[in-house]
Design a protein around this motif. Structure first.
Motif, PDB file in Angstrom:
ATOM      1  N   THR A 301       0.816  -1.217   0.000  1.00  0.00           N
ATOM      2  CA  THR A 301       0.000   0.000   0.000  1.00  0.00           C
ATOM      3  C   THR A 301       0.848   1.264   0.000  1.00  0.00           C
ATOM      4  N   TYR A 303       3.610   3.503  -1.524  1.00  0.00           N
ATOM      5  CA  TYR A 303       4.224   3.483  -2.860  1.00  0.00           C
ATOM      6  C   TYR A 303       5.742   3.595  -2.838  1.00  0.00           C
ATOM      7  N   ALA A 350       8.263  10.349  -6.842  1.00  0.00           N
ATOM      8  CA  ALA A 350       7.531   9.979  -5.628  1.00  0.00           C
ATOM      9  C   ALA A 350       7.655  11.083  -4.584  1.00  0.00           C
ATOM     10  N   SER A 361       0.620   6.580   1.263  1.00  0.00           N
ATOM     11  CA  SER A 361      -0.185   5.437   0.865  1.00  0.00           C
ATOM     12  C   SER A 361      -0.698   5.657  -0.551  1.00  0.00           C
ATOM     13  N   ALA A 362      -0.629   4.607  -1.367  1.00  0.00           N
ATOM     14  CA  ALA A 362      -1.057   4.744  -2.760  1.00  0.00           C
ATOM     15  C   ALA A 362      -2.525   5.153  -2.837  1.00  0.00           C
ATOM     16  N   SER A 363      -3.331   4.710  -1.863  1.00  0.00           N
ATOM     17  CA  SER A 363      -4.749   5.055  -1.914  1.00  0.00           C
ATOM     18  C   SER A 363      -4.990   6.526  -1.582  1.00  0.00           C
ATOM     19  N   TRP A 379       5.355   9.774 -13.711  1.00  0.00           N
ATOM     20  CA  TRP A 379       5.045   8.589 -12.906  1.00  0.00           C
ATOM     21  C   TRP A 379       4.576   7.443 -13.808  1.00  0.00           C
ATOM     22  N   PRO A 431      -2.043   0.085  -8.590  1.00  0.00           N
ATOM     23  CA  PRO A 431      -1.850   1.285  -7.763  1.00  0.00           C
ATOM     24  C   PRO A 431      -1.251   2.455  -8.535  1.00  0.00           C
ATOM     25  N   MET A 432      -0.330   2.191  -9.461  1.00  0.00           N
ATOM     26  CA  MET A 432       0.336   3.317 -10.112  1.00  0.00           C
ATOM     27  C   MET A 432      -0.596   4.043 -11.072  1.00  0.00           C
ATOM     28  N   MET A 435      -3.065   6.103  -9.052  1.00  0.00           N
ATOM     29  CA  MET A 435      -2.468   7.321  -8.514  1.00  0.00           C
ATOM     30  C   MET A 435      -2.450   8.427  -9.553  1.00  0.00           C
TER      31      MET A 435
END
Lengths: 488, 216
Positions: A301, A303, A350, A361-363, A379, A431-432, A435
């Protein structure tokens, strides 16, 4: 000239501790980085004379690792100046837990950065095994304070683990060097000096069992520092808690230096006819590292931790490449460059995302493309590059390794390698992408007036990855061939 | 000649066992100091009467650094951290000593297996060196206090150093100084880290450093 490569950053580093003016100190950082990189690049045209009786000398392999470190450092130092300018000397609130923390003194941070470069350069030019050991340990000591720049309990925990685990690993590598010196002892009481070219020339006279034992210890010792599983446990903590400037250098430059320690041992095994033995070990640890990294990237979670595990994966790829031998070694050395450029860029981006979204957190990050378009685009570019998609550099090097594996009939290795790459790509994609895309939370807005360098530096790195994907300069190809020749 | 070396090695093994069995941090730091001194004397005695200024100076410097300077740094770190001065191991002292005994047996067995090109002056040398390293590793994994882990690291390093002094042809002076400097700076940096840990957490128990983990 070789001595200058180390002395310039070391001297500037010591001076930086005592310069009170922020502006002056940042100028010093840039000047030292520019001078050192320029000097390093001239060694590609004019091979410098060896110093200290051959203990310090440039060869193709050392020059490759040293140049990657210098060039990355130069890029990162421009980013660092902008970053330090924005950090200011005031308490910050922690993104995850909300407590207040302050930063370490900027003078110490800059000083340690420069000393870190000096230590890494010393690693790259050391031909004597014990001197190489001293330099690798020096990189640990110079970089530990960088991880503890943000003074809070998590970064402290990461620093402690880094110091202790790497010091213990390195102590085992020292035992490996003693084993090597036993292997190099002649029956008449004299011994072969522990300098790489001499050991290679006399490798057939070394005692086989002792050389094997030495290789295992050096692999475990330097492998700890390089982040090979199962000795990688310090790596995700250190990379995620360090400021992004330091993470980029740790991942992009330091891990290569530890890898160089293993490669020096590999050169001797190859010259001594023990390549079968060392190749199997490298293949095993390489595949294990890739697999372990894939497991931990899935469902990650945080990144920055995800990027850190991706470094473990790519160190595994390097070990697999060298373990396969032949054309794969060329691929692995090319991958050293590609991985360093890509991972450094990703860590710097990042850092930008962290500054805008205030969440690790990626979320907690959505809609980067609309809030910070440049960082969001980089990214995504970084995602495609690091997962080995064409037309970026890592694709070329990863494909070279795969092709070599298939040509050698190592079907199991090739299948496992491809399967893990696919798993990692799938695990990083969700996740990426999330984001970068989507709608940002209403309270998130790009900070006005952020320095251009914070996006320009990663953009430059992004361009270089793209260039490496379509065109590898002939001078680089020649150097990589020369370095690969000694590695089997 | 070899009599002195044997005595030093027996003392080295004894300090190893005492390190595993003693409960007070200060006592453990003193034991590490004694080990450092013993190693200095060992390196001096290993020179077979071929005296030279550099050859005598190096063991002396090493004895001062490992026997005086490092213990002083650690004592200071302990006082500044102002912690409970007990080791508080994860496993009982008895179990530690039993593990040590097993380690000694393993080291003696290993010492027999290794075929050295140059016969060491005492058959105890290689086992004693391995045993000291093993003690270091046991201490690192089984102790709760951060300072105790540094002590374990130093014991490990002492074992490696003893092995080097025993069997490896002499390393060049500059390199030995470099290794010593790395250990010194390393312990110095660890001491600073311990100071920060004690300020941040009000303890130096590493088992409570657990914010950063990944679970499967």
């Amino acid at each position: 000239m070789i001595i200058l490569l180390v002395v310039i950053p070391a001297g500037a580093g010591v001076v930086a501790f005592f310069v009170a003016s922020d502006r002056l100190r940042r100028m010093l950082l840039l000047c030292a980085a520019v001078t050192q990189t320029a000097l390093m690049l001239t060694t590609w045209l004019v091979t410098p004379a060896p110093a200290f009786g051959g203990w310090l000398a440039e060869d193709a392999l050392g020059r490759l690792i040293g140049t990657v470190a210098s060039v990355l450092f130069l890029a990162v130092s421009f980013y660092a100046v902008a970053y330090l300018g924005e950090e200011r000397n005031q308490p910050h609130s922690d993104f995850d837990e909300g407590f207040l923390f302050s930063n370490a003194r900027e003078a110490s941070f800059t000083g340690c950065l420069l000393l870190f470069l000096a230590a890494m350069t010393l690693v790259s030019v050391s031909q004597q095994f014990a001197l190489l050991w001293v330099a690798v340990e020096a990189t640990t000591l110079a970089s530990a304070p960088l991880i503890y720049f943000h003074r809070h309990h998590r970064s402290l925990e990461a620093t402690w683990k880094y110091l202790l685990i790497c010091s213990v690993g390195i102590a085992l590598a020292l035992l490996g060097i003693f084993f090597l010196s036993i292997a190099a002892a002649n029956p008449d009481g004299s011994s072969i000096p522990l300098v790489a070219p001499e050991l290679r020339a006399n490798a057939r006279h070394l005692s086989g069992p002792w050389l094997k034992a030495a290789f295992i210890l050096l692999l475990v010792g330097y492998g700890t520092k390089m982040g090979l599983a199962p000795f990688h446990t310090w790596l995700p903590d250190a990379h995620s808690e360090a400021p992004s400037v330091a993470s980029a250098l740790l991942s992009g430059a330091l891990l290569n230096c530890a890898f160089l320690g293993i490669l020096r041992a590999q050169e001797i095994c190859v010259a001594g006819g023990l390549a079968d033995f060392s190749d199997h070990l490298l293949l095993g640890f390489g595949l294990l590292s890739m697999a372990v990294a894939a497991v931990f990237i899935s469902g990650q979670t945080d990144y920055k931790r995800m990027l850190a595990y991706s470094s473990v994966e790519h160190m595994g790829i390097l070990a697999v490449g060298v373990g396969l031998g032949g054309a794969a070694v060329f691929g692995a050395l090319l991958h050293v460059i590609n991985h360093s450029l890509t991972k450094a860029m990703l860590f710097l981006v990042a850092g930008n995302l962290l500054a805008v979204f205030r969440s690790k957190s990626a979320s907690g990050v959505t809609g980067a493309l609309s809030v910070a378009p440049a960082s969001g685009a980089l990214w995504l570019l970084g995602f495609f590059a690091i997962t080995g998609s064409p037309p970026f550099g890592p694709f070329v090097s990863e494909f070279t390794i795969l092709k070599a594996a298939l040509e050698q009939g190592q079907t199991f290795v090739a299948v496992a390698y491809l399967a893990i790459l696919a798993v990692v790509m799938a695990a990083m994609a969700a996740p990426m992408f999330a984001m970068a895309q989507g709608n940002p939370a209403p309270d998130v807005a790009a900070a006005p007036g952020r320095s251009v360098a914070l996006t320009a530096v990663p953009a430059m790195l992004g361009i270089s990855i793209l260039v490496m994907g379509v065109y590898v300069p002939p001078i680089l190809t020649r150097a990589l061939r020369e370095a690969a020749r000694l590695l089997g | 000649m070899s009599e002195t070396i044997n005595w030093i090695l027996v003392l080295l093994v004894l300090t190893g066992f005492m390190l595993l069995g003693s409960s007070r941090l200060a006592a453990c730091i003193r034991l590490i100091a004694i080990q450092g001194m013993l190693l200095g004397i060992l390196a001096l005695r290993m020179q077979d009467g071929q005296w030279s200024a550099a050859g005598a100076l190096l063991p002396l410097i090493s004895a001062v650094v490992k026997g005086v300077l490092l213990p002083w740094l650690l004592m200071r770190a302990m006082r500044e951290a102002d912690t409970v001065r007990e080791i508080e191991p994860f496993i009982s002292y008895n179990l530690s000593i039993i593990a040590g005994a097993a380690g000694l047996a393993l080291s003696l067995w290993l010492g027999r297996q290794l075929e050295l090109p140059n016969r060491p002056p005492s058959p105890l040398l290689v086992p004693a060196a391995f045993f000291t390293s093993l003690v270091g590793m046991i201490v690192i994994v089984s102790r709760r206090k951060a300072i105790a882990q540094v002590l374990g690291y130093l014991a490990l390093e002492n074992g490696v150093y003893a092995f080097g002094a025993a069997v490896a042809p002499r390393l060049p002076v500059l390199v030995e100084l470099g290794i010593l400097l790395d250990v010194l700076v390393g312990v110095f940096v660890m001491g600073i880290a311990i100071f920060h840990i004690s300020r941040e957490f009000n303890h130096i128990d590493i088992d409570k450093l657990e914010a950063l983990t990944d679970r499967l």
